[in-house]
Design a protein around this motif. Structure first.
Motif, short mmCIF file in Angstrom:
data_model
loop_
_atom_site.label_atom_id
_atom_site.label_comp_id
_atom_site.label_asym_id
_atom_site.label_seq_id
_atom_site.Cartn_x
_atom_site.Cartn_y
_atom_site.Cartn_z
N HIS A 155 0.81 -1.23 0.00
CA HIS A 155 0.00 0.00 0.00
C HIS A 155 0.84 1.27 0.00
O HIS A 155 0.28 2.37 -0.01
CB HIS A 155 -0.96 0.00 1.19
N ALA B 288 -4.72 -1.00 -9.02
CA ALA B 288 -5.59 -0.12 -8.24
C ALA B 288 -6.60 -0.94 -7.44
O ALA B 288 -6.97 -0.57 -6.32
CB ALA B 288 -6.31 0.86 -9.16
N GLU B 289 -7.02 -2.06 -8.02
CA GLU B 289 -7.99 -2.94 -7.37
C GLU B 289 -7.49 -3.45 -6.02
O GLU B 289 -8.27 -3.59 -5.07
CB GLU B 289 -8.29 -4.11 -8.31
N GLY C 166 -5.06 -1.90 -4.34
CA GLY C 166 -4.53 -0.77 -3.60
C GLY C 166 -3.02 -0.72 -3.52
O GLY C 166 -2.45 -0.47 -2.46
N SER C 167 -2.36 -0.96 -4.67
CA SER C 167 -0.90 -0.92 -4.71
C SER C 167 -0.45 0.29 -5.53
O SER C 167 -0.28 0.19 -6.75
CB SER C 167 -0.35 -2.20 -5.33
N PRO C 168 -0.25 1.44 -4.90
CA PRO C 168 0.06 2.65 -5.66
C PRO C 168 1.41 2.60 -6.38
O PRO C 168 1.55 3.15 -7.47
CB PRO C 168 0.04 3.75 -4.59
#
Length: 239
Positions: free
Chosen positions: A5, A172-173, A175-177
């Protein structure tokens, strides 16, 4: 989870604390913790620290892939990365089986990068033929990136852009920016090649926001490189 994250400093602190406890309670898991530490340093762009952690993971009897191969790719050692990933698939030890999908998807990407197009197609076909075996969004994102790499080698640039957009959505699904930013950087570079400067600027603007938020020098370096490339493309168009 914190590393994925983007809370890299906090993730590093927790892993280092866990390593002390693992040495007492579960020394067999130390190698995996060191692999995670390597992944955190790689995401931040601390390549020397990442390599140290991956080597320590290997010395502890663990398989540090695919992180070590991704580090080699960042360092311009694509051939070494390919060989390492192929070796990683041999055997049936727990570290190998646990991360086989991630290793396969990364192998497909590196195979395409090193012009082993048939090997890349073979691995992609294996991943896509058993969607129930590889349902994770991360593996699907990496597979899309591998397909984009393959399509770029085949000069199918528009299809490559579609795959990179898919990869962005998958990252994005979960939540890995940082992973999403990496895919956006590849997409921005491709859009510059396609002459879509507006689209490239949009992607780079999002990358800049992420790089500042997660405090990643690596993302900032790549952002600056592409920003300079985009400025050159604009100047050429004006000329």
């Amino acid at each position: 989870m914190l590393g994925v994250h983007g809370t890299l400093k906090e993730a590093e602190t927790l892993v280092r604390a866990a390593l002390d406890q693992l040495a007492l309670d579960a020394p067999w898991a130390t190698g995996d913790a060191l692999r995670v530490l390597g992944d955190i340093h790689l995401a931040a762009g601390d390549f020397a620290e990442a390599e140290t952690a991956y080597r320590a993971s290997h010395a502890a009897g663990w398989d540090p892939q695919p992180g070590l191969a991704l580090l080699q790719l960042e360092q311009g050692q694509a051939e070494a990365a390919f060989s390492a990933l192929e070796r990683s698939l041999v055997g049936n030890r727990w570290p190998t089986l646990q991360r086989r999908g991630m290793v396969l998807a990364t192998l497909a990407k590196v195979a395409a990068r090193t012009d082993r197009l048939e090997r890349a197609k073979q691995v992609i076909a294996e991943l896509e033929s058993e969607p129930q075996r590889w349902p994770m969004a991360s593996i699907r994102a990496l597979t899309a990136e591998a397909k984009a790499e393959l399509f770029m080698r085949e000069d199918r640039l528009v299809e490559a852009a579609w795959e990179l957009q898919t990869a962005c959505s998958r990252w994005a699904e979960i939540g890995s920016p940082t992973s999403c930013a990496d895919a956006r950087l590849s997409l921005a570079a491709l859009l510059i090649r396609l002459g879509d400067r507006t689209g490239a600027e949009l992607e780079l603007g999002t990358v800049l926001a992420v790089a500042k938020k997660v405090d990643s020098p690596r993302l900032m370096r790549r952002y600056d490189e592409l920003k300079g490339l985009l400025a050159g493309a604009k100047q050429e168009a004006l000329g």
